[in-house]
Design a protein around this motif. Structure first.
Motif, mmCIF file in Angstrom:
data_model
loop_
_atom_site.group_PDB
_atom_site.id
_atom_site.type_symbol
_atom_site.label_atom_id
_atom_site.label_comp_id
_atom_site.label_asym_id
_atom_site.label_seq_id
_atom_site.Cartn_x
_atom_site.Cartn_y
_atom_site.Cartn_z
ATOM 1 N N CYS A 28 0.798 -1.133 0.056
ATOM 2 C CA CYS A 28 0.573 -0.232 -0.099
ATOM 3 C C CYS A 28 0.817 1.145 -0.467
ATOM 4 O O CYS A 28 2.347 0.877 0.415
ATOM 5 C CB CYS A 28 -1.073 0.131 1.619
ATOM 6 N N MET A 29 -0.136 1.950 -0.248
ATOM 7 C CA MET A 29 0.839 3.171 -0.524
ATOM 8 C C MET A 29 -0.135 4.763 -0.877
ATOM 9 O O MET A 29 -1.026 3.886 -1.481
ATOM 10 C CB MET A 29 2.204 3.559 -1.551
ATOM 11 N N ARG A 30 0.450 5.810 -0.566
ATOM 12 C CA ARG A 30 -0.393 6.827 -0.921
ATOM 13 C C ARG A 30 0.526 7.798 -1.762
ATOM 14 O O ARG A 30 1.439 7.772 -1.404
ATOM 15 C CB ARG A 30 -0.677 7.934 -0.400
ATOM 16 N N VAL A 31 -0.045 8.003 -3.047
ATOM 17 C CA VAL A 31 0.589 8.940 -4.437
ATOM 18 C C VAL A 31 0.046 9.411 -5.397
ATOM 19 O O VAL A 31 -0.913 9.516 -5.643
ATOM 20 C CB VAL A 31 1.056 7.336 -5.173
ATOM 21 N N ALA A 32 1.137 10.745 -5.505
ATOM 22 C CA ALA A 32 -0.029 11.212 -5.927
ATOM 23 C C ALA A 32 1.171 11.673 -7.760
ATOM 24 O O ALA A 32 2.219 11.908 -7.110
ATOM 25 C CB ALA A 32 -0.326 13.014 -5.721
ATOM 26 N N THR A 33 0.800 12.097 -8.781
ATOM 27 C CA THR A 33 1.778 12.176 -9.836
ATOM 28 C C THR A 33 1.059 13.649 -11.195
ATOM 29 O O THR A 33 0.039 13.507 -10.636
ATOM 30 C CB THR A 33 2.098 11.219 -10.798
ATOM 31 N N GLU A 34 1.207 14.446 -11.329
ATOM 32 C CA GLU A 34 1.143 15.655 -12.656
ATOM 33 C C GLU A 34 1.546 14.582 -13.720
ATOM 34 O O GLU A 34 1.700 15.564 -14.742
ATOM 35 C CB GLU A 34 1.707 16.937 -12.366
ATOM 36 N N LEU A 35 2.492 13.722 -14.317
ATOM 37 C CA LEU A 35 2.515 13.025 -14.682
ATOM 38 C C LEU A 35 1.575 13.139 -15.663
ATOM 39 O O LEU A 35 0.456 12.191 -15.324
ATOM 40 C CB LEU A 35 3.585 12.348 -15.252
ATOM 41 N N GLU A 36 1.217 13.443 -17.819
ATOM 42 C CA GLU A 36 -0.014 12.496 -17.916
ATOM 43 C C GLU A 36 0.339 12.188 -19.132
ATOM 44 O O GLU A 36 1.993 12.227 -19.428
ATOM 45 C CB GLU A 36 -0.781 13.963 -17.543
ATOM 46 N N GLY A 37 -0.572 12.155 -19.900
ATOM 47 C CA GLY A 37 -0.443 11.782 -21.086
ATOM 48 C C GLY A 37 0.784 9.380 -21.289
ATOM 49 O O GLY A 37 -0.125 8.542 -20.689
ATOM 50 N N GLU A 38 0.747 9.867 -22.841
ATOM 51 C CA GLU A 38 1.683 8.557 -23.109
ATOM 52 C C GLU A 38 3.172 8.304 -21.953
ATOM 53 O O GLU A 38 3.863 8.145 -23.171
ATOM 54 C CB GLU A 38 1.645 8.046 -24.542
ATOM 55 N N GLN A 39 3.007 7.837 -21.497
ATOM 56 C CA GLN A 39 4.114 7.840 -20.207
ATOM 57 C C GLN A 39 4.055 6.359 -18.959
ATOM 58 O O GLN A 39 3.046 6.717 -18.826
ATOM 59 C CB GLN A 39 4.572 9.574 -19.823
ATOM 60 N N GLN A 40 5.142 6.108 -19.915
ATOM 61 C CA GLN A 40 5.050 4.847 -18.719
ATOM 62 C C GLN A 40 5.779 5.084 -17.910
ATOM 63 O O GLN A 40 6.983 6.326 -17.413
ATOM 64 C CB GLN A 40 5.719 3.848 -19.289
#
Length: 213
Positions: free
Chosen positions: A45-57
């Protein structure tokens, strides 16, 4: 397993958050498990946030032994979230991981084959995956990067950018009641592989540990 060459481990991240501010091919956090990760079941388990969007692994969790990618969790280019145990992965269509924190858990058991993600306390459909499989011990756990060989071949375009906090891991499948309690911030049985409050970790590159305000 302490990662050699990165100094003595730090201990404890209670009320802290790890911030990966931008894409790199050198920033990561090595996590040192409390027990060897020879696993036939787990809850992560984790709490995670990112602003990376689109076609990116984007790599969310990576565990590798000398010759194998034992256990990796990815957000795929098409938006699916997947995990891999030494081979082909299991892919799940989940609500997107965004700039607002997502409570993300993953459960798997070798005996039953049952695998599922939990998002903000809600379980995905089960998938059957890797019956009889055992995750091998004596590897290295990294946050922020995936390695194509043991602690090597890091790629900028696969790096994680965002925040991670409250990472905990058990060597068994937690029941629904405990996963939901964890999401709501209630105290539950401490992780016996990783416990965020007492976790041992080593920083490399531009990773920040800040108060979780």
């Amino acid at each position: 397993m302490t990662v050699k060459g990165f100094g003595p481990p730090n201990v404890g991240l209670g009320r802290k958050v790890m911030v990966f501010p931008y894409e790199t091919d050198f920033s990561f956090v090595a996590l040192i498990p409390q027990k060897e990760m020879g696993l036939r079941a787990f809850t992560l388990c984790m709490r995670v946030a990112t602003e990376l969007e689109g076609e990116q692994q984007i790599i969310l969790f990576a565990y590798r032994t000398t010759d194998y990618d034992e256990f990796n969790v990815w957000r795929e280019k098409d938006g699916h979230v997947a995990f891999y145990l030494s081979g082909d992965g299991a892919f799940f269509h989940l609500p997107p991981i965004t700039t607002f924190r997502t409570s993300l858990c993953l459960t798997w058991e070798s005996r039953t084959e049952l695998a599922a993600f939990w998002v903000d306390g809600h379980r995905s459909t089960y998938q059957l995956y890797k019956q009889g499989h055992t995750i091998r011990p004596k590897g290295t756990v990294l946050m922020g990067q995936d390695t194509d060989k043991h602690l090597g071949d890091l790629e900028t375009l696969q790096s994680f950018v965002g925040e991670v906090t409250d990472l905990n891991m058990w060597d068994y499948v937690l029941p629904r009641s405990q996963i939901q309690a964890l999401h709501y911030g209630h105290k539950i049985t401490k992780g016996n592989i990783f416990d965020w409050a007492t976790i041992e970790y080593q920083l490399n590159g531009n990773v920040m540990v800040v108060d979780d305000d």
